[in-house]
Design a protein around this motif. Structure first.
Motif, PDB file in Angstrom:
ATOM      1  N   VAL A 198      18.425 -17.584 -51.762  1.00  0.00           N
ATOM      2  CA  VAL A 198      17.484 -16.597 -52.281  1.00  0.00           C
ATOM      3  C   VAL A 198      16.356 -16.383 -51.271  1.00  0.00           C
ATOM      4  O   VAL A 198      16.032 -15.246 -50.893  1.00  0.00           O
ATOM      5  CB  VAL A 198      16.920 -17.027 -53.651  1.00  0.00           C
ATOM      6  N   ASN A 199      15.750 -17.483 -50.828  1.00  0.00           N
ATOM      7  CA  ASN A 199      14.684 -17.382 -49.828  1.00  0.00           C
ATOM      8  C   ASN A 199      15.180 -16.690 -48.558  1.00  0.00           C
ATOM      9  O   ASN A 199      14.522 -15.809 -48.005  1.00  0.00           O
ATOM     10  CB  ASN A 199      14.180 -18.773 -49.446  1.00  0.00           C
ATOM     11  N   LEU A 200      16.343 -17.127 -48.099  1.00  0.00           N
ATOM     12  CA  LEU A 200      16.878 -16.608 -46.849  1.00  0.00           C
ATOM     13  C   LEU A 200      17.130 -15.103 -46.941  1.00  0.00           C
ATOM     14  O   LEU A 200      16.759 -14.340 -46.046  1.00  0.00           O
ATOM     15  CB  LEU A 200      18.171 -17.337 -46.490  1.00  0.00           C
ATOM     16  N   ALA A 201      17.749 -14.675 -48.046  1.00  0.00           N
ATOM     17  CA  ALA A 201      18.047 -13.254 -48.223  1.00  0.00           C
ATOM     18  C   ALA A 201      16.773 -12.426 -48.332  1.00  0.00           C
ATOM     19  O   ALA A 201      16.650 -11.363 -47.706  1.00  0.00           O
ATOM     20  CB  ALA A 201      18.910 -13.054 -49.465  1.00  0.00           C
ATOM     21  N   MET A 202      15.809 -12.909 -49.115  1.00  0.00           N
ATOM     22  CA  MET A 202      14.569 -12.154 -49.284  1.00  0.00           C
ATOM     23  C   MET A 202      13.769 -12.100 -47.984  1.00  0.00           C
ATOM     24  O   MET A 202      13.115 -11.105 -47.677  1.00  0.00           O
ATOM     25  CB  MET A 202      13.739 -12.764 -50.411  1.00  0.00           C
ATOM     26  N   ASN A 203      13.818 -13.175 -47.203  1.00  0.00           N
ATOM     27  CA  ASN A 203      13.168 -13.151 -45.890  1.00  0.00           C
ATOM     28  C   ASN A 203      13.773 -12.073 -44.995  1.00  0.00           C
ATOM     29  O   ASN A 203      13.069 -11.399 -44.241  1.00  0.00           O
ATOM     30  CB  ASN A 203      13.295 -14.513 -45.207  1.00  0.00           C
ATOM     31  N   LEU A 204      15.093 -11.921 -45.072  1.00  0.00           N
ATOM     32  CA  LEU A 204      15.746 -10.880 -44.279  1.00  0.00           C
ATOM     33  C   LEU A 204      15.300  -9.491 -44.722  1.00  0.00           C
ATOM     34  O   LEU A 204      15.063  -8.607 -43.893  1.00  0.00           O
ATOM     35  CB  LEU A 204      17.268 -11.010 -44.402  1.00  0.00           C
ATOM     36  N   TYR A 205      15.171  -9.302 -46.038  1.00  0.00           N
ATOM     37  CA  TYR A 205      14.693  -8.013 -46.544  1.00  0.00           C
ATOM     38  C   TYR A 205      13.305  -7.679 -45.978  1.00  0.00           C
ATOM     39  O   TYR A 205      13.022  -6.527 -45.655  1.00  0.00           O
ATOM     40  CB  TYR A 205      14.630  -8.019 -48.070  1.00  0.00           C
ATOM     41  N   THR A 206      12.431  -8.688 -45.861  1.00  0.00           N
ATOM     42  CA  THR A 206      11.081  -8.413 -45.349  1.00  0.00           C
ATOM     43  C   THR A 206      11.109  -7.973 -43.889  1.00  0.00           C
ATOM     44  O   THR A 206      10.137  -7.391 -43.401  1.00  0.00           O
ATOM     45  CB  THR A 206      10.164  -9.654 -45.465  1.00  0.00           C
TER      46      THR A 206
END
Length: 256
Positions: free
Chosen positions: A169-177
């Protein structure tokens, strides 16, 4: 491998072989030398190749092969490369598209700096499997991707043995940012939290967990005022419709 199922219903299947190769783990566990370890890797790869060739001839299913040397980050790089090259040769099919070979490189136990894990990556198709024993699995995964890794293996909210694997979850959301779509939808994050909590039978996600925690989008008074004004300016005062506004996200305190 379940060989008697109806393979014709699956056009592409990935077969994975995992093997202990680190001398710190393999000799105490299996009592095998490095030469015997390589021979075992080749033998098992050839077995999988023979079985999958038979299935392809019968059902037309395409098989991709993945090899995972356990404790990758604690294995001598020269020996790791030697084993992987032997496996690559034994499998035989290494080309573009579905023929590409996959190497899954697990940290197994996180022991060093994140850049150390990333620096060990060689590019074919590489799927990294970071662990969080030192609390830096996200950094290890991100640096590994910058080093050329194609895929990351982990769990939602960092579940897994010991301190967990990398938090997807963290990794994916970091990519979105960073303007990169990881191909997963966490737009209804609370529903994801509820399902993960129920399925894993674990306490709820920590209140201050990034993105998914109860307090992740709460703040003290002055930032909340700026936050609110930013939302109004973005959707209201600018008189832009949602479709136009969402082309360029720009709200204080909310990077994604």
């Amino acid at each position: 491998m379940t060989y008697d199922c109806k393979m014709q219903t699956w056009p592409l299947i990935t077969c994975t072989t995992r093997q202990v190769v680190s001398s710190a783990q393999s000799f105490p566990a299996t009592r095998k030398s490095k030469e015997e370890t390589i021979k075992l890797a080749v033998k098992h790869t050839e077995i999988v190749r023979r079985l999958t060739d038979e299935c392809t001839a019968t059902h037309g299913t395409v098989f991709r092969y993945e090899y995972s040397p356990e404790m990758f980050s604690q294995t001598e790089p020269e020996f790791e490369l030697e084993v992987c090259e032997a496996v690559k040769t034994a499998w035989g099919r290494t080309g573009p598209g579905d023929e590409r070979k996959i190497f899954d490189l697990p940290a197994t136990v996180e022991i060093g700096l994140s850049n150390h894990f990333a620096d060990l990556s060689e590019k074919i198709i590489i799927r990294l499997h970071p662990h969080n024993d030192r609390g830096t699995s996200i950094a290890a995964a991100e640096l590994g991707m910058l080093a050329g890794a194609d895929r990351i293996e982990g769990c939602l909210f960092g579940n897994g043995e010991r301190t967990g694997t990398v938090n997807l979850v963290n990794l994916a959301m970091n990519l979105y940012t960073q303007g990169i779509s990881p191909g997963v939808d966490f737009s209804h994050i609370q529903a994801v939290v509820d399902v993960v909590t129920a399925c894993n039978d674990l306490p709820s996600v920590h209140q201050r967990h990034p993105y998914g925690g109860e307090f992740a989008f709460t703040t003290r008074r002055s930032p909340s005022v700026i936050w609110r004004k930013g939302v109004y300016a973005y959707y209201g005062q600018s008189k832009k419709g949602h479709e136009e506004a969402e082309k360029h996200w720009d709200i204080p305190y909310l990077p994604t």
